[in-house]
Design a protein around this motif. Structure first.
Motif, mmCIF file in Angstrom:
data_model
loop_
_atom_site.group_PDB
_atom_site.id
_atom_site.type_symbol
_atom_site.label_atom_id
_atom_site.label_comp_id
_atom_site.label_asym_id
_atom_site.label_seq_id
_atom_site.Cartn_x
_atom_site.Cartn_y
_atom_site.Cartn_z
ATOM 1 N N ILE A 191 -2.292 -11.829 -9.534
ATOM 2 C CA ILE A 191 -1.376 -10.858 -8.887
ATOM 3 C C ILE A 191 -0.083 -11.475 -9.417
ATOM 4 C CG2 ILE A 191 -0.073 -10.155 -6.903
ATOM 5 C CD1 ILE A 191 -2.747 -10.404 -5.276
ATOM 6 N N GLN A 192 0.135 -12.694 -9.424
ATOM 7 C CA GLN A 192 1.402 -13.281 -10.141
ATOM 8 C C GLN A 192 1.368 -13.095 -11.369
ATOM 9 O OE1 GLN A 192 2.633 -13.606 -6.865
ATOM 10 N NE2 GLN A 192 3.998 -14.539 -8.050
ATOM 11 N N ALA A 193 0.193 -13.212 -12.303
ATOM 12 C CA ALA A 193 0.344 -13.110 -13.867
ATOM 13 C C ALA A 193 0.586 -11.640 -14.084
ATOM 14 C CB ALA A 193 -1.056 -13.808 -14.202
ATOM 15 N N ALA A 194 -0.109 -10.748 -13.366
ATOM 16 C CA ALA A 194 0.250 -9.297 -13.577
ATOM 17 C C ALA A 194 1.658 -8.806 -13.287
ATOM 18 C CB ALA A 194 -0.737 -8.491 -12.758
ATOM 19 N N LYS A 195 2.312 -9.397 -12.180
ATOM 20 C CA LYS A 195 3.625 -9.246 -11.942
ATOM 21 C C LYS A 195 4.610 -9.735 -12.951
ATOM 22 C CE LYS A 195 3.549 -8.827 -7.008
ATOM 23 N NZ LYS A 195 3.880 -9.538 -5.666
ATOM 24 N N CYS A 196 4.316 -10.867 -13.633
ATOM 25 C CA CYS A 196 5.097 -11.456 -14.713
ATOM 26 C C CYS A 196 4.873 -10.663 -16.033
ATOM 27 C CB CYS A 196 4.628 -12.938 -14.869
ATOM 28 S SG CYS A 196 5.387 -13.595 -16.381
ATOM 29 N N ALA A 197 3.771 -10.257 -16.264
ATOM 30 C CA ALA A 197 3.580 -9.238 -17.482
ATOM 31 C C ALA A 197 4.166 -8.015 -17.406
ATOM 32 C CB ALA A 197 1.898 -9.214 -17.626
ATOM 33 N N LYS A 198 4.178 -7.429 -16.216
ATOM 34 C CA LYS A 198 4.887 -6.174 -15.949
ATOM 35 C C LYS A 198 6.323 -6.317 -15.962
ATOM 36 C CE LYS A 198 5.008 -2.489 -12.684
ATOM 37 N NZ LYS A 198 4.786 -1.724 -11.440
ATOM 38 N N GLU A 199 6.895 -7.285 -15.535
ATOM 39 C CA GLU A 199 8.551 -7.796 -15.661
ATOM 40 C C GLU A 199 8.848 -7.768 -16.970
ATOM 41 O OE1 GLU A 199 8.968 -10.854 -13.237
ATOM 42 O OE2 GLU A 199 8.631 -9.701 -11.305
ATOM 43 N N LEU A 200 7.770 -8.393 -18.061
ATOM 44 C CA LEU A 200 8.205 -8.711 -19.297
ATOM 45 C C LEU A 200 7.800 -7.469 -20.137
ATOM 46 C CD1 LEU A 200 6.675 -12.234 -19.485
ATOM 47 C CD2 LEU A 200 9.107 -11.392 -19.782
ATOM 48 N N GLY A 201 7.377 -6.396 -19.731
ATOM 49 C CA GLY A 201 7.316 -5.004 -20.294
ATOM 50 C C GLY A 201 5.881 -5.088 -20.952
ATOM 51 N N LEU A 202 4.897 -5.934 -20.664
ATOM 52 C CA LEU A 202 3.588 -6.115 -21.391
ATOM 53 C C LEU A 202 2.597 -5.114 -20.526
ATOM 54 C CD1 LEU A 202 3.330 -10.024 -21.885
ATOM 55 C CD2 LEU A 202 3.727 -8.334 -23.738
ATOM 56 N N GLY A 203 1.862 -4.503 -21.107
ATOM 57 C CA GLY A 203 0.655 -3.910 -20.565
ATOM 58 C C GLY A 203 -0.374 -4.932 -20.263
ATOM 59 N N ILE A 204 -1.239 -4.525 -19.117
ATOM 60 C CA ILE A 204 -2.128 -5.597 -18.561
ATOM 61 C C ILE A 204 -3.463 -4.927 -18.583
ATOM 62 C CG2 ILE A 204 -2.501 -7.032 -16.570
ATOM 63 C CD1 ILE A 204 0.191 -5.860 -15.737
ATOM 64 N N ASN A 205 -4.466 -5.645 -19.330
ATOM 65 C CA ASN A 205 -5.809 -5.401 -19.370
ATOM 66 C C ASN A 205 -6.588 -6.686 -18.543
ATOM 67 O OD1 ASN A 205 -5.076 -3.399 -20.871
ATOM 68 N ND2 ASN A 205 -5.703 -4.457 -22.845
ATOM 69 N N ALA A 206 -7.686 -6.453 -18.345
ATOM 70 C CA ALA A 206 -8.506 -7.468 -17.742
ATOM 71 C C ALA A 206 -9.852 -7.506 -18.134
ATOM 72 C CB ALA A 206 -8.492 -7.397 -16.004
ATOM 73 N N GLY A 207 -10.547 -8.502 -18.351
ATOM 74 C CA GLY A 207 -12.012 -8.455 -18.469
ATOM 75 C C GLY A 207 -12.741 -9.822 -18.371
ATOM 76 N N HIS A 208 -13.920 -9.971 -18.231
ATOM 77 C CA HIS A 208 -14.986 -11.156 -18.088
ATOM 78 C C HIS A 208 -15.478 -11.090 -16.543
ATOM 79 C CE1 HIS A 208 -16.865 -14.085 -20.710
ATOM 80 N NE2 HIS A 208 -17.094 -14.527 -19.360
ATOM 81 N N ASP A 209 -17.000 -11.046 -16.530
ATOM 82 C CA ASP A 209 -17.766 -10.932 -15.265
ATOM 83 C C ASP A 209 -17.018 -10.116 -14.170
ATOM 84 O OD1 ASP A 209 -19.193 -12.828 -16.484
ATOM 85 O OD2 ASP A 209 -18.572 -14.370 -15.341
ATOM 86 N N LEU A 210 -16.344 -9.085 -14.616
ATOM 87 C CA LEU A 210 -15.997 -8.015 -13.692
ATOM 88 C C LEU A 210 -17.486 -7.004 -13.234
ATOM 89 C CD1 LEU A 210 -12.451 -6.828 -14.945
ATOM 90 C CD2 LEU A 210 -13.112 -8.135 -13.098
#
Length: 237
Positions: free
Chosen positions: A173-192
């Motif tokens: 959650i913290q990482a995603a918020k950081c990415a969003k604040e920096l204007g980065l898109g957010i993907n996720a993957g591995h063992d989902l």
């Protein structure tokens, strides 16, 4: 909306086990699209033990959804991506002999290399995502290197999910918020998988994309490919 990109590496593993072309990797990819997948992911490795480089060229001719090629940006991989020009390239720092990806980039240590690599791909009109562990310092360095997106490495989340899902998702959650604040898109993957995907999506509702392969293909053995893709889409929506 979070897009589901199906990683078809395991289909290629099955094909390669006996030689020939059964199952047909290209047909399976098209079927995944037909069944509702919003993207196709491949992760070719230098030994071509599953996806072959030629598969990437053939897939580019026929796919109608988003095409994502992920891998370590060394010589042959770079040439492949430059030739194929997928919608997205995901940079993953996996060793040549790695069974599967097991860590994200140290984007601080490899800043200069990533900056040059990302710039070269972006000049070709390819969106660049960088595979990272869920730590703000690595996300910030990915942004300064010029990345368009980060892909959060979710194996640690998946491994802790069943014992303490609140603790498991906290860093993400913290990482995603950081990415969003920096204007980065957010993907996720591995063992989902079907058990942990919905919770991740609920806690990070602005996820752009998840790429899922191993668990989805395993589920398809029991539920069928079409039904399995619909089950995963349901977890995201």
């Amino acid at each position: 909306m979070t897009r589901l990109s199906v990683n078809i590496n395991k289909i290629a593993t099955l094909r390669n086990a006996r030689g020939g072309n059964n199952p047909d990797v290209i047909k399976v990819a098209l079927d995944c699209e037909r069944f509702g997948a919003e993207g196709i992911t491949i992760h070719p490795r230098p030994d071509e033990r599953h996806i072959r480089y030629q598969d990437a060229y053939e897939l580019k001719k026929v796919l109608t959804t988003e095409f994502n090629i992920e891998g370590n940006p060394e010589g042959s991989f770079i040439k492949l991506v430059e030739d194929v020009k997928p919608h997205q390239v995901t940079l993953v720092p996996d060793a040549v002999d790695a069974i599967t990806s097991n860590a994200g980039w140290d984007t601080i240590k490899h800043q200069a290399f990533l900056k040059e690599t990302i710039s070269n791909f972006k000049r070709l009109g390819i969106r660049v995502s960088v595979f990272v562990d869920p730590h703000p310092k690595f996300i910030e360095a990915a942004a300064t290197a010029g990345a368009d997106r980060v892909e959060l490495y979710t194996e640690p989340y998946a491994s802790k999910f069943h014992s303490n899902k609140t603790e498991a998702v906290k860093d993400y959650i913290q990482a995603a918020k950081c990415a969003k604040e920096l204007g980065l898109g957010i993907n996720a993957g591995h063992d989902l998988d079907l058990f942990n995907l919905n919770y991740l999506k609920t806690e990070i509702p602005f996820l752009d994309e998840v790429s899922i392969g191993h668990a989805l293909v395993c589920d398809a053995l029991y539920y069928g490919l079409e039904n399995t893709i619909q089950l995963y889409l349901r977890q995201l929506k």
